[in-house]
Design a protein around this motif. Structure first.
Motif, PDB file in Angstrom:
ATOM      1  N   GLY A   1       0.944  -1.144  -0.241  1.00 36.93           N
ATOM      2  CA  GLY A   1      -0.032   0.044  -0.147  1.00 36.93           C
ATOM      3  C   GLY A   1       0.978   1.425   0.069  1.00 36.93           C
ATOM      4  O   GLY A   1       0.317   2.405   0.360  1.00 36.93           O
ATOM      5  N   ILE A   2       2.036   1.250  -0.566  1.00 36.28           N
ATOM      6  CA  ILE A   2       2.955   2.441  -0.460  1.00 36.28           C
ATOM      7  C   ILE A   2       2.628   3.052  -1.914  1.00 36.28           C
ATOM      8  O   ILE A   2       2.730   2.362  -2.716  1.00 36.28           O
ATOM      9  N   SER A   3       1.998   4.269  -1.790  1.00 32.35           N
ATOM     10  CA  SER A   3       1.585   4.916  -2.896  1.00 32.35           C
ATOM     11  C   SER A   3       2.985   5.317  -3.763  1.00 32.35           C
ATOM     12  O   SER A   3       4.010   5.523  -3.201  1.00 32.35           O
ATOM     13  N   PRO A   4       2.661   5.633  -5.166  1.00 38.12           N
ATOM     14  CA  PRO A   4       3.800   6.143  -5.958  1.00 38.12           C
ATOM     15  C   PRO A   4       4.402   7.293  -5.408  1.00 38.12           C
ATOM     16  O   PRO A   4       5.689   7.571  -5.597  1.00 38.12           O
ATOM     17  N   SER A   5       3.549   8.415  -4.776  1.00 40.89           N
ATOM     18  CA  SER A   5       4.230   9.496  -4.359  1.00 40.89           C
ATOM     19  C   SER A   5       5.031   9.340  -3.073  1.00 40.89           C
ATOM     20  O   SER A   5       6.270   9.856  -2.911  1.00 40.89           O
ATOM     21  N   MET A   6       4.617   8.547  -2.272  1.00 38.41           N
ATOM     22  CA  MET A   6       5.374   8.024  -1.091  1.00 38.41           C
ATOM     23  C   MET A   6       6.609   7.468  -1.432  1.00 38.41           C
ATOM     24  O   MET A   6       7.598   7.740  -0.743  1.00 38.41           O
ATOM     25  N   PHE A   7       6.584   6.566  -2.362  1.00 38.32           N
ATOM     26  CA  PHE A   7       7.786   5.719  -2.780  1.00 38.32           C
ATOM     27  C   PHE A   7       9.012   6.735  -3.424  1.00 38.32           C
ATOM     28  O   PHE A   7       9.979   6.740  -2.994  1.00 38.32           O
ATOM     29  N   ARG A   8       8.444   7.817  -4.086  1.00 41.60           N
ATOM     30  CA  ARG A   8       9.196   8.756  -4.581  1.00 41.60           C
ATOM     31  C   ARG A   8       9.973   9.491  -3.661  1.00 41.60           C
ATOM     32  O   ARG A   8      10.922   9.776  -3.779  1.00 41.60           O
ATOM     33  N   ILE A   9       9.011  10.021  -2.637  1.00 44.45           N
ATOM     34  CA  ILE A   9       9.437  10.787  -1.603  1.00 44.45           C
ATOM     35  C   ILE A   9      10.559  10.129  -0.751  1.00 44.45           C
ATOM     36  O   ILE A   9      11.716  10.318  -0.447  1.00 44.45           O
ATOM     37  N   ARG A  10      10.541   8.571  -0.576  1.00 46.00           N
ATOM     38  CA  ARG A  10      11.287   7.805   0.357  1.00 46.00           C
ATOM     39  C   ARG A  10      12.553   7.535  -0.427  1.00 46.00           C
ATOM     40  O   ARG A  10      13.553   7.556   0.087  1.00 46.00           O
ATOM     41  N   LEU A  11      12.429   7.424  -1.793  1.00 49.10           N
ATOM     42  CA  LEU A  11      13.530   6.913  -2.396  1.00 49.10           C
ATOM     43  C   LEU A  11      14.499   8.218  -2.701  1.00 49.10           C
ATOM     44  O   LEU A  11      15.495   8.063  -2.680  1.00 49.10           O
ATOM     45  N   ILE A  12      13.847   9.593  -2.725  1.00 50.78           N
ATOM     46  CA  ILE A  12      14.711  10.722  -2.822  1.00 50.78           C
ATOM     47  C   ILE A  12      15.495  11.304  -1.512  1.00 50.78           C
ATOM     48  O   ILE A  12      16.580  11.368  -1.438  1.00 50.78           O
TER      49      ILE A  12
END
Length: 376
Positions: free
Chosen positions: A294-305
């Protein structure tokens, strides 16, 4: 031929002078009975066989005479044939040349000295192989310096054609591979991290694994399988058809015409393929993390950066040119080792793929140790 003539037996007449005279037919129809009579001959002394009275002899009879001669020679005695006509002599010569040679079992030596000797041979062969690869690498750099000084000698069309074959046509398989690797990492990571309530760290797992190691490594392995074999097959086929000798006769340098465009195409395209693999791997991991955790793409992007340093990207991409050089040099070297037969071409193509993949993995391990020591 009548039935009674076919079964006319060969007769053995022994004289006081130690001469064995054969009469009748020595053919396929009588050779069995004649062989039984031959088995009772004394092979421990010299023997003279007179075949002048034979009415017929065929290849089966000639085989029997050759066997008698071989048995006498094996016992250390001499077997002499008398009254041999020209036609019979030709038949005997043909049968003797067609008879299989007896294989002598080679005794296998054992012991520490033998094992040490074999180990030394393997080490020597491996060192020679590494020196040959180093020589081909030096030949590439010399050819590169030559075309820099004389740009008119460089074949840009060949470079574009090889870049298309090495890079553009490899994009689908590299993208699919990286996407699936990202999916697998996200799925397996989520299954383990969920036990500790640390599902969000699956983003770090995917990013570091793909950007630093798996993206470029698996891309290089796929390219090694495709490209090293293609280089070996193309250059090896040209060597079999003596096209490389013809190029030298025309004053063309095979290193400039064949090696340089292929290796340069790899140097240009492998980093690009590595970037594509990184993007597709992150996309596959993000998709599975969204579905499974359930990790949304926006959350994935923020965590990635926030959680992934850009140095991981550079660590992965720094390896790409080295892997490209390894794959290109191994493929070109194997192609030049092909002999003038198809079996050699197949063997060297297989060896090129195995060697390229193994060397890429070894180089990746050395890079990992180096970056760990320097703190990257």
């Amino acid at each position: 031929m009548s039935q009674d003539l076919r079964h006319q037996l060969v007769h053995f007449d022994e004289t006081d002078e130690g001469v064995l005279r054969l009469r009748g037919q020595l053919s396929i129809y009588t050779v069995s009975s004649a062989q039984e009579r031959v088995a009772r001959l004394d092979t421990q002394k010299d023997l003279t066989i007179d075949i002048g009275d034979l009415s017929r002899i065929d290849t089966a009879g000639a085989w029997l005479l050759c066997e008698i001669e071989a048995a006498g020679e094996a016992a250390g005695n001499r077997v002499t044939l008398q009254n041999v006509t020209g036609e019979t002599a030709t038949l005997l010569s043909s049968v003797k040349s067609a008879m299989p040679e007896k294989q002598v079992a080679v005794k296998t030596e054992t012991g520490f000295a033998v094992l040490l000797h074999r180990l030394g041979e393997k080490v020597s062969a491996g060192t020679t192989f590494l020196l040959e690869l180093t020589g081909y690498l030096g030949l590439f750099f010399v050819s590169l310096g030559r075309v820099i000084r004389h740009p008119s000698e460089f074949r840009f069309t060949s470079l574009v054609a090889h870049a298309e074959d090495v890079g553009y046509r490899a994009v689908p398989i590299v993208s699919l591979m990286a996407f699936l690797i990202g999916v697998v990492l996200a799925f397996q990571g989520s299954a383990q991290l969920r036990q500790f309530g640390a599902e969000v760290f699956v983003v770090d797992l995917i990013a570091i694994s793909i950007l630093r190691e798996l993206g470029i490594l698996l891309t290089a392995i796929i390219v090694a399988g495709r490209t090293a074999s293609a280089f070996t097959a193309a250059i090896g086929s040209m060597k079999m058809r003596e096209e490389i000798d013809a190029m030298r006769t025309l004053g063309l340098d095979p290193a400039v015409v064949l090696f340089l465009p292929r290796i340069l195409a790899l140097l240009f395209m492998l980093p690009i393929l590595g970037l594509i693999a990184n993007i597709m791997g992150l996309f596959g991991g993000a998709l599975m993390a969204w579905i499974e955790l359930g990790i949304s793409p926006s959350m994935f992007r923020i965590r990635l950066i926030e959680g992934t340093d850009v140095s991981h990207v550079f660590v992965g991409l720094i390896k790409a040119p080295v892997f490209a050089l390894i794959i290109g040099v191994v493929g070109c070297h194997a192609g030049m080792q092909v002999k003038s037969n198809a079996e050699s071409l197949g063997r060297m193509t297989s060896n090129a793929v195995v060697t390229a993949i193994f060397t890429v993995i070894v180089a990746d391990a050395l890079f990992s140790i180096f970056f760990a020591q320097v703190g990257l």
